[in-house]
Design a protein around this motif. Structure first.
Motif, PDB file in Angstrom:
ATOM      1  N   MET A 282       0.849  -1.165   0.000  1.00 17.56           N
ATOM      2  CA  MET A 282       0.000   0.000   0.000  1.00 17.56           C
ATOM      3  C   MET A 282       0.902   1.237   0.000  1.00 17.56           C
ATOM      4  O   MET A 282       1.902   1.268   0.712  1.00 17.56           O
ATOM      5  N   VAL A 283       0.543   2.211  -0.808  1.00 18.10           N
ATOM      6  CA  VAL A 283       1.336   3.428  -0.893  1.00 18.10           C
ATOM      7  C   VAL A 283       0.402   4.624  -1.062  1.00 18.10           C
ATOM      8  O   VAL A 283      -0.622   4.534  -1.739  1.00 18.10           O
ATOM      9  N   TYR A 284       0.760   5.706  -0.399  1.00 24.55           N
ATOM     10  CA  TYR A 284       0.011   6.951  -0.577  1.00 24.55           C
ATOM     11  C   TYR A 284       0.747   7.777  -1.614  1.00 24.55           C
ATOM     12  O   TYR A 284       1.942   8.048  -1.483  1.00 24.55           O
ATOM     13  N   VAL A 285       0.050   8.156  -2.667  1.00 24.04           N
ATOM     14  CA  VAL A 285       0.627   8.987  -3.723  1.00 24.04           C
ATOM     15  C   VAL A 285       0.163  10.414  -3.472  1.00 24.04           C
ATOM     16  O   VAL A 285      -1.032  10.698  -3.526  1.00 24.04           O
ATOM     17  N   ASP A 286       1.130  11.296  -3.196  1.00 24.58           N
ATOM     18  CA  ASP A 286       0.754  12.681  -2.903  1.00 24.58           C
ATOM     19  C   ASP A 286       0.356  13.416  -4.180  1.00 24.58           C
ATOM     20  O   ASP A 286       0.547  12.931  -5.298  1.00 24.58           O
ATOM     21  N   SER A 287      -0.203  14.600  -4.016  1.00 24.00           N
ATOM     22  CA  SER A 287      -0.755  15.341  -5.155  1.00 24.00           C
ATOM     23  C   SER A 287       0.320  15.732  -6.173  1.00 24.00           C
ATOM     24  O   SER A 287       0.055  15.741  -7.368  1.00 24.00           O
ATOM     25  N   HIS A 288       1.541  16.033  -5.731  1.00 19.66           N
ATOM     26  CA  HIS A 288       2.608  16.411  -6.672  1.00 19.66           C
ATOM     27  C   HIS A 288       2.960  15.245  -7.593  1.00 19.66           C
ATOM     28  O   HIS A 288       3.050  15.408  -8.809  1.00 19.66           O
ATOM     29  N   TYR A 289       3.167  14.069  -7.010  1.00 24.13           N
ATOM     30  CA  TYR A 289       3.502  12.889  -7.818  1.00 24.13           C
ATOM     31  C   TYR A 289       2.320  12.488  -8.695  1.00 24.13           C
ATOM     32  O   TYR A 289       2.479  12.175  -9.870  1.00 24.13           O
ATOM     33  N   ALA A 290       1.117  12.509  -8.119  1.00 23.96           N
ATOM     34  CA  ALA A 290      -0.080  12.117  -8.860  1.00 23.96           C
ATOM     35  C   ALA A 290      -0.293  13.005 -10.084  1.00 23.96           C
ATOM     36  O   ALA A 290      -0.565  12.516 -11.175  1.00 23.96           O
ATOM     37  N   GLU A 291      -0.138  14.315  -9.908  1.00 27.13           N
ATOM     38  CA  GLU A 291      -0.325  15.231 -11.034  1.00 27.13           C
ATOM     39  C   GLU A 291       0.746  15.041 -12.096  1.00 27.13           C
ATOM     40  O   GLU A 291       0.470  15.093 -13.296  1.00 27.13           O
ATOM     41  N   ALA A 292       1.980  14.805 -11.681  1.00 29.50           N
ATOM     42  CA  ALA A 292       3.089  14.658 -12.622  1.00 29.50           C
ATOM     43  C   ALA A 292       3.033  13.337 -13.387  1.00 29.50           C
ATOM     44  O   ALA A 292       3.396  13.273 -14.560  1.00 29.50           O
ATOM     45  N   HIS A 293       2.569  12.268 -12.727  1.00 29.93           N
ATOM     46  CA  HIS A 293       2.646  10.946 -13.334  1.00 29.93           C
ATOM     47  C   HIS A 293       1.313  10.302 -13.658  1.00 29.93           C
ATOM     48  O   HIS A 293       1.240   9.434 -14.528  1.00 29.93           O
ATOM     49  N   PHE A 294       0.249  10.679 -12.972  1.00 29.84           N
ATOM     50  CA  PHE A 294      -1.029  10.012 -13.154  1.00 29.84           C
ATOM     51  C   PHE A 294      -2.114  10.917 -13.712  1.00 29.84           C
ATOM     52  O   PHE A 294      -3.148  10.428 -14.116  1.00 29.84           O
ATOM     53  N   SER A 295      -1.942  12.209 -13.667  1.00 31.90           N
ATOM     54  CA  SER A 295      -2.991  13.155 -14.041  1.00 31.90           C
ATOM     55  C   SER A 295      -4.234  12.941 -13.176  1.00 31.90           C
ATOM     56  O   SER A 295      -5.358  13.001 -13.644  1.00 31.90           O
ATOM     57  N   GLN A 296      -4.006  12.637 -11.898  1.00 35.60           N
ATOM     58  CA  GLN A 296      -5.102  12.416 -10.968  1.00 35.60           C
ATOM     59  C   GLN A 296      -4.755  13.069  -9.636  1.00 35.60           C
ATOM     60  O   GLN A 296      -3.649  13.550  -9.434  1.00 35.60           O
ATOM     61  N   ASN A 297      -5.705  12.988  -8.720  1.00 36.49           N
ATOM     62  CA  ASN A 297      -5.495  13.532  -7.388  1.00 36.49           C
ATOM     63  C   ASN A 297      -4.704  12.549  -6.531  1.00 36.49           C
ATOM     64  O   ASN A 297      -4.507  11.397  -6.894  1.00 36.49           O
ATOM     65  N   ALA A 298      -4.309  13.027  -5.361  1.00 37.31           N
ATOM     66  CA  ALA A 298      -3.642  12.161  -4.394  1.00 37.31           C
ATOM     67  C   ALA A 298      -4.583  11.037  -3.990  1.00 37.31           C
ATOM     68  O   ALA A 298      -5.800  11.218  -3.957  1.00 37.31           O
ATOM     69  N   TYR A 299      -4.002   9.873  -3.696  1.00 39.47           N
ATOM     70  CA  TYR A 299      -4.829   8.727  -3.360  1.00 39.47           C
ATOM     71  C   TYR A 299      -3.964   7.657  -2.714  1.00 39.47           C
ATOM     72  O   TYR A 299      -2.747   7.663  -2.849  1.00 39.47           O
ATOM     73  N   THR A 300      -4.597   6.700  -2.045  1.00 37.28           N
ATOM     74  CA  THR A 300      -3.885   5.552  -1.507  1.00 37.28           C
ATOM     75  C   THR A 300      -4.109   4.372  -2.444  1.00 37.28           C
ATOM     76  O   THR A 300      -5.248   4.065  -2.808  1.00 37.28           O
ATOM     77  N   TYR A 301      -3.019   3.736  -2.845  1.00 41.29           N
ATOM     78  CA  TYR A 301      -3.062   2.655  -3.823  1.00 41.29           C
ATOM     79  C   TYR A 301      -2.460   1.365  -3.270  1.00 41.29           C
ATOM     80  O   TYR A 301      -1.531   1.406  -2.461  1.00 41.29           O
ATOM     81  N   ALA A 302      -2.971   0.262  -3.767  1.00 36.85           N
ATOM     82  CA  ALA A 302      -2.278  -1.018  -3.638  1.00 36.85           C
ATOM     83  C   ALA A 302      -1.367  -1.080  -4.858  1.00 36.85           C
ATOM     84  O   ALA A 302      -1.758  -0.678  -5.957  1.00 36.85           O
ATOM     85  N   VAL A 303      -0.134  -1.542  -4.683  1.00 42.47           N
ATOM     86  CA  VAL A 303       0.826  -1.561  -5.783  1.00 42.47           C
ATOM     87  C   VAL A 303       1.268  -2.999  -6.051  1.00 42.47           C
ATOM     88  O   VAL A 303       1.676  -3.708  -5.141  1.00 42.47           O
ATOM     89  N   LEU A 304       1.175  -3.389  -7.315  1.00 44.83           N
ATOM     90  CA  LEU A 304       1.666  -4.682  -7.761  1.00 44.83           C
ATOM     91  C   LEU A 304       2.883  -4.406  -8.631  1.00 44.83           C
ATOM     92  O   LEU A 304       2.795  -3.648  -9.601  1.00 44.83           O
ATOM     93  N   LYS A 305       4.009  -4.993  -8.281  1.00 38.89           N
ATOM     94  CA  LYS A 305       5.252  -4.769  -9.014  1.00 38.89           C
ATOM     95  C   LYS A 305       5.667  -6.079  -9.675  1.00 38.89           C
ATOM     96  O   LYS A 305       5.790  -7.103  -9.012  1.00 38.89           O
TER      97      LYS A 305
END
Length: 161
Positions: free
Chosen positions: A1-24
């Motif tokens: 689980m990772v929290y993506v802050d608004s700066h990273y989300a806007e730069a990489h996802f074009s979305q708002n900040a959110y908490t994600y499950a991450v599969l690598k």
């Protein structure tokens, strides 16, 4: 689980900040050049050597995007590739109660596996049969549709690889 802050989300996802499950998922294979990285999720790319992998990648990408998720790819030629799949965590008001294993009735569950590589399909069949599942195999998507139509009531789960 990772929290993506608004700066990273806007730069990489074009979305708002959110908490994600991450599969690598990583490999140490051939890797991808820049052009391939930019078009890996497009099933219509002109690079024929990646056509088979691209078809699967575009399906995964589409499914992840439909669920408001994101896919990030990191790759170096001759060093391998890593895909990070970000799926948003869902807030629910209901408590999720896991089903006890003894309630699962594997001997009644049938899985349809669609895979064009016989060795991969065979490995999946053996693993799932060892765990008590009934398996139906299909060599490709068209074969899977035909088989599913004949076995619609029996098929519990469908793996398209």
């Amino acid at each position: 689980m990772v929290y993506v802050d608004s700066h990273y989300a806007e730069a990489h996802f074009s979305q708002n900040a959110y908490t994600y499950a991450v599969l690598k998922v990583s490999d140490t294979g051939l890797g991808m050049d820049q052009v391939t990285k930019e078009t890996y999720s497009s099933p219509f790319s002109q690079q024929r050597k990646w056509a088979k992998a691209r078809a699967g990648a575009s399906m995964v990408y589409g499914i992840v995007k439909q669920h408001n998720g994101n896919v990030r790819v990191y790759s170096e030629v001759e060093r391998g590739t890593t895909f990070k799949i970000y799926l948003p965590l869902v807030q629910t008001e209901k408590e999720i109660i896991p089903m006890p294993i003894e309630l699962c009735q594997k001997e009644r569950e049938t899985i349809l596996i669609a895979e064009d590589e016989p060795q991969v399909r065979g490995s999946m069949r053996l693993i799932l049969q060892e765990h008590g599942y009934k398996i139906i195999e299909a060599e490709n998507g068209e074969d899977a549709v035909r088989i599913f139509q004949k076995n619609r009531d029996a098929v519990t789960l469908f793996f398209l690889m």
